[in-house]
Design a protein around this motif. Structure first.
Motif, PDB file in Angstrom:
ATOM      1  N   ARG A 161      41.779  12.105 -84.123  1.00 54.23           N
ATOM      2  CA  ARG A 161      41.017  10.992 -83.549  1.00 54.23           C
ATOM      3  C   ARG A 161      40.803  11.229 -82.057  1.00 54.23           C
ATOM      4  N   PRO A 162      39.547  11.225 -81.575  1.00 53.52           N
ATOM      5  CA  PRO A 162      39.331  11.415 -80.140  1.00 53.52           C
ATOM      6  C   PRO A 162      39.890  10.243 -79.343  1.00 53.52           C
ATOM      7  N   LEU A 163      40.321  10.534 -78.125  1.00 53.96           N
ATOM      8  CA  LEU A 163      40.928   9.518 -77.267  1.00 53.96           C
ATOM      9  C   LEU A 163      40.049   9.247 -76.051  1.00 53.96           C
ATOM     10  N   ALA A 164      39.996   7.994 -75.651  1.00 51.60           N
ATOM     11  CA  ALA A 164      39.221   7.578 -74.481  1.00 51.60           C
ATOM     12  C   ALA A 164      40.134   6.903 -73.473  1.00 51.60           C
ATOM     13  N   MET A 165      39.850   7.128 -72.200  1.00 53.00           N
ATOM     14  CA  MET A 165      40.544   6.444 -71.110  1.00 53.00           C
ATOM     15  C   MET A 165      39.514   5.635 -70.332  1.00 53.00           C
ATOM     16  N   VAL A 166      39.768   4.341 -70.149  1.00 51.26           N
ATOM     17  CA  VAL A 166      38.878   3.469 -69.383  1.00 51.26           C
ATOM     18  C   VAL A 166      39.666   2.934 -68.198  1.00 51.26           C
ATOM     19  N   ASP A 167      39.205   3.256 -67.001  1.00 50.02           N
ATOM     20  CA  ASP A 167      39.871   2.827 -65.764  1.00 50.02           C
ATOM     21  C   ASP A 167      38.925   1.884 -65.019  1.00 50.02           C
ATOM     22  N   THR A 168      39.428   0.710 -64.633  1.00 46.00           N
ATOM     23  CA  THR A 168      38.567  -0.333 -64.086  1.00 46.00           C
ATOM     24  C   THR A 168      38.949  -0.670 -62.652  1.00 46.00           C
ATOM     25  N   PHE A 169      37.952  -0.720 -61.789  1.00 50.94           N
ATOM     26  CA  PHE A 169      38.110  -1.173 -60.415  1.00 50.94           C
ATOM     27  C   PHE A 169      37.308  -2.467 -60.251  1.00 50.94           C
ATOM     28  N   GLY A 170      37.821  -3.386 -59.413  1.00 51.94           N
ATOM     29  CA  GLY A 170      36.982  -4.519 -59.040  1.00 51.94           C
ATOM     30  C   GLY A 170      37.321  -5.825 -59.703  1.00 51.94           C
ATOM     31  N   CYS A 171      36.288  -6.636 -59.868  1.00 49.36           N
ATOM     32  CA  CYS A 171      36.429  -8.051 -60.199  1.00 49.36           C
ATOM     33  C   CYS A 171      36.603  -8.275 -61.705  1.00 49.36           C
ATOM     34  N   GLN A 172      36.742  -9.562 -62.051  1.00 47.21           N
ATOM     35  CA  GLN A 172      36.909  -9.930 -63.458  1.00 47.21           C
ATOM     36  C   GLN A 172      35.678  -9.573 -64.288  1.00 47.21           C
ATOM     37  N   GLN A 173      34.493  -9.603 -63.658  1.00 46.71           N
ATOM     38  CA  GLN A 173      33.290  -9.209 -64.382  1.00 46.71           C
ATOM     39  C   GLN A 173      33.374  -7.750 -64.799  1.00 46.71           C
ATOM     40  N   ASN A 174      33.938  -6.906 -63.931  1.00 49.29           N
ATOM     41  CA  ASN A 174      34.125  -5.503 -64.298  1.00 49.29           C
ATOM     42  C   ASN A 174      35.135  -5.364 -65.427  1.00 49.29           C
ATOM     43  N   VAL A 175      36.179  -6.192 -65.400  1.00 45.68           N
ATOM     44  CA  VAL A 175      37.157  -6.170 -66.492  1.00 45.68           C
ATOM     45  C   VAL A 175      36.467  -6.522 -67.807  1.00 45.68           C
ATOM     46  N   ALA A 176      35.623  -7.572 -67.764  1.00 48.40           N
ATOM     47  CA  ALA A 176      34.899  -7.971 -68.972  1.00 48.40           C
ATOM     48  C   ALA A 176      33.966  -6.860 -69.440  1.00 48.40           C
ATOM     49  N   ASP A 177      33.289  -6.192 -68.490  1.00 46.49           N
ATOM     50  CA  ASP A 177      32.415  -5.077 -68.852  1.00 46.49           C
ATOM     51  C   ASP A 177      33.211  -3.945 -69.499  1.00 46.49           C
ATOM     52  N   SER A 178      34.388  -3.645 -68.936  1.00 45.33           N
ATOM     53  CA  SER A 178      35.212  -2.573 -69.500  1.00 45.33           C
ATOM     54  C   SER A 178      35.678  -2.905 -70.915  1.00 45.33           C
ATOM     55  N   GLN A 179      35.935  -4.172 -71.177  1.00 40.69           N
ATOM     56  CA  GLN A 179      36.340  -4.567 -72.524  1.00 40.69           C
ATOM     57  C   GLN A 179      35.214  -4.316 -73.523  1.00 40.69           C
ATOM     58  N   ARG A 180      33.968  -4.457 -73.076  1.00 43.79           N
ATOM     59  CA  ARG A 180      32.835  -4.146 -73.949  1.00 43.79           C
ATOM     60  C   ARG A 180      32.672  -2.636 -74.120  1.00 43.79           C
ATOM     61  N   ILE A 181      32.907  -1.895 -73.048  1.00 40.16           N
ATOM     62  CA  ILE A 181      32.880  -0.434 -73.170  1.00 40.16           C
ATOM     63  C   ILE A 181      33.941   0.029 -74.172  1.00 40.16           C
ATOM     64  N   MET A 182      35.123  -0.556 -74.079  1.00 36.93           N
ATOM     65  CA  MET A 182      36.189  -0.197 -75.021  1.00 36.93           C
ATOM     66  C   MET A 182      35.818  -0.591 -76.448  1.00 36.93           C
ATOM     67  N   GLY A 183      35.134  -1.730 -76.577  1.00 39.22           N
ATOM     68  CA  GLY A 183      34.680  -2.138 -77.906  1.00 39.22           C
ATOM     69  C   GLY A 183      33.715  -1.132 -78.504  1.00 39.22           C
ATOM     70  N   MET A 184      32.795  -0.647 -77.682  1.00 39.68           N
ATOM     71  CA  MET A 184      31.845   0.362 -78.163  1.00 39.68           C
ATOM     72  C   MET A 184      32.558   1.661 -78.505  1.00 39.68           C
ATOM     73  N   LEU A 185      33.501   2.075 -77.652  1.00 43.62           N
ATOM     74  CA  LEU A 185      34.248   3.310 -77.912  1.00 43.62           C
ATOM     75  C   LEU A 185      35.059   3.204 -79.201  1.00 43.62           C
ATOM     76  N   GLU A 186      35.646   2.066 -79.431  1.00 44.56           N
ATOM     77  CA  GLU A 186      36.423   1.876 -80.657  1.00 44.56           C
ATOM     78  C   GLU A 186      35.525   1.992 -81.883  1.00 44.56           C
ATOM     79  N   GLU A 187      34.322   1.410 -81.812  1.00 43.86           N
ATOM     80  CA  GLU A 187      33.394   1.513 -82.934  1.00 43.86           C
ATOM     81  C   GLU A 187      32.892   2.943 -83.113  1.00 43.86           C
ATOM     82  N   MET A 188      32.931   3.738 -82.045  1.00 43.80           N
ATOM     83  CA  MET A 188      32.560   5.154 -82.143  1.00 43.80           C
ATOM     84  C   MET A 188      33.676   5.998 -82.765  1.00 43.80           C
ATOM     85  N   GLY A 189      34.834   5.374 -83.015  1.00 45.24           N
ATOM     86  CA  GLY A 189      35.929   6.082 -83.649  1.00 45.24           C
ATOM     87  C   GLY A 189      37.028   6.528 -82.712  1.00 45.24           C
TER      88      GLY A 189
END
Length: 462
Positions: free
Chosen positions: A21-49
């Motif tokens: 299984r490929p592994l992804a690392m998501v590192d977030t800088f900044g505000c809560q909006q960036n945290v929310a954006d990163s959670q969506r990026i992680m959601g997309m990555l999870e659906e990618m496997g």
């Protein structure tokens, strides 16, 4: 979004063809909006496997979600990108992505293009919804890709989300900003204000409450502008009232409010809503009218103080916090002390304080700035001295009282093993059973300091 799901499926088939299984690392800088954006990026990555890792040497995909508000954040990002050359050298097939507000700036993209050639994909927040397509292009065409064009327009609904907490959740209700404060880069990198459809927001919050989330924060660069671009006449206060009707035991919070748009209707709605926390983050930035005008904040000290007075009138237990910038270009010591005097007068529970950091591309960056950095530091130190004293005094007033808290995590401190928040967002370190995490509890406050309260959970009588 249907097109993006097709690319997601292609990437998932690619992942399934691997021997692991490929592994992804998501590192977030900044505000809560960036945290929310990163959670969506992680959601997309999870659906990618993909699975997830915090080790860049183990990651197949690295996504750095950046902030452009402060110079120090940019320096940290560049430092991280420099260190990632070692990960890329050890794993040449690794894909490194730079996204977020910093990435949207053309000067940053040009610097990454020429000086950080190990970075494969650069895209701004407006292109976040196209992440599957962009990543697929990098893999299939084996080329670097930069997607930083302005893409103002409709909001993409239905993006998957991975939420790290089972207690707290972020819900973006709008994107972009129309305010153009003279020191701020946000309108240039996140675009104009776009509000989500109220029905979509209500469905998301209802789903979170049904899943057991207890602390839900509504996000926007200026939540008070919600609905101005929509038909139907629903404003932010109306949205809060509609959310409040969702049954359950939970708190609704929001940030950030711009004082120029904060109304009595908003404060009255907060006061009567059962689920809306009596907590308000109302950034003042400065206590001097000339500086406020130079900042393009579009309110005065007098108006701001009137708003605070009314909010406290209808919500006597309100916890009030703010943002302050010291050393704005051209600010004098006397003007900085006007801000300190406002802090004395308002008596905030806490502040987020900054020494002015010039952002290239903003009007303030072009202003003369004769005050030396060392002089600004003295003004800043005075501000901190005053606010720290006030915070300590307010927190001392909690000692001996019983407060309702939401226990949200372990603290890592053996003496006070649990972490919790009051309705007003005050941090309370607690003793008590680990099973309390994710629940509301009554806690007796035993001690305090400038930054937090300390107490014990009172056992239920049930």
């Amino acid at each position: 979004m249907e097109r993006q799901r097709e690319f997601t499926e292609k990437l998932r088939r690619r992942a399934d063809a691997l021997d692991r299984r490929p592994l992804a690392m998501v590192d977030t800088f900044g505000c809560q909006q960036n945290v929310a954006d990163s959670q969506r990026i992680m959601g997309m990555l999870e659906e990618m496997g993909c699975g997830f890792t915090e080790d860049p040497m183990a990651a197949d995909i690295i996504v750095i979600n950046t902030c452009a508000i402060r110079e120090n954040a940019e320096k940290r990002v560049y430092g991280l990108l420099g260190r990632l050359t070692h990960a890329k050298a050890a794993k040449p097939e690794q894909v490194i992505c730079l996204c977020g507000c910093m990435a949207q700036q053309r000067t940053v993209a040009d610097k990454v293009r020429s000086s950080y050639r190990h970075v494969d994909l650069v895209f701004g927040p407006q292109a976040l919804w196209r992440f599957p397509e962009l990543l697929h292009t990098v893999y299939t065409q084996r080329r670097r890709l930069f997607s930083i064009d302005d893409e103002h327009g409709s909001i993409a609904e239905g993006m998957p989300v991975v939420r790290e907490s089972r207690v707290k959740a972020w819900v973006s209700i709008m994107y972009g900003c129309n305010n153009f404060c003279s020191y701020c880069i946000v309108p240039y990198v996140r675009g104009r204000e776009r509000s989500r459809d109220a029905a979509a927001i209500l469905d998301e919050v209802r789903g979170l409450v049904e899943e057991g989330y207890k602390d839900i924060t509504l996000l926007g660069q200026n939540v008070n502008s919600y609905g101005k671009d929509l038909e139907g006449g629903m404003d932010f206060a109306d949205l809060l009232a509609a959310i409040d009707e969702i049954p359950g035991d939970y708190y609704i919070r929001f940030m950030t409010s711009h004082p120029k748009d904060a109304t009595k209707k908003l404060f009255d709605t907060m006061a009567r809503c059962h689920h809306v926390a009596k907590q308000l983050h109302l950034p003042v930035q400065s206590g001097n009218d000339r500086v406020l005008e130079a900042m393009n904040r579009r309110y005065t000290r007098e108006k701001y103080l009137g708003q605070v007075a009314y909010a406290r009138q209808v919500m006597p237990d309100l916890v009030l916090t703010s943002d302050i910038i010291i050393g704005f270009p051209g600010e004098t010591e006397a003007e900085a002390m006007d801000t300190v005097s406002l802090v004395e007068q308002v008596r905030y529970d806490a502040l987020f304080t900054f020494i002015y950091s010039p952002r290239p591309g903003t009007p303030a960056a072009k202003l003369p700035d004769p005050a030396a950095r060392a002089e600004k530091q003295l003004w800043f130190d005075k501000l901190l001295e005053v606010q720290n004293r006030i915070s300590a005094e307010i927190h001392q007033g909690y000692v001996g009282k019983t407060v309702r808290v939401l226990v949200d995590a372990e603290s890592g401190d053996a003496r006070w093993p649990l972490q919790s928040r009051t309705e007003g967002g005050r941090l309370v370190h607690l003793t008590g059973p680990r099973e309390a995490i994710g629940t509301f509890a009554e806690a007796k406050v035993l001690d305090s300091n400038t930054w937090a309260l300390f107490g014990e959970i009172i056992p239920s009588k049930k």
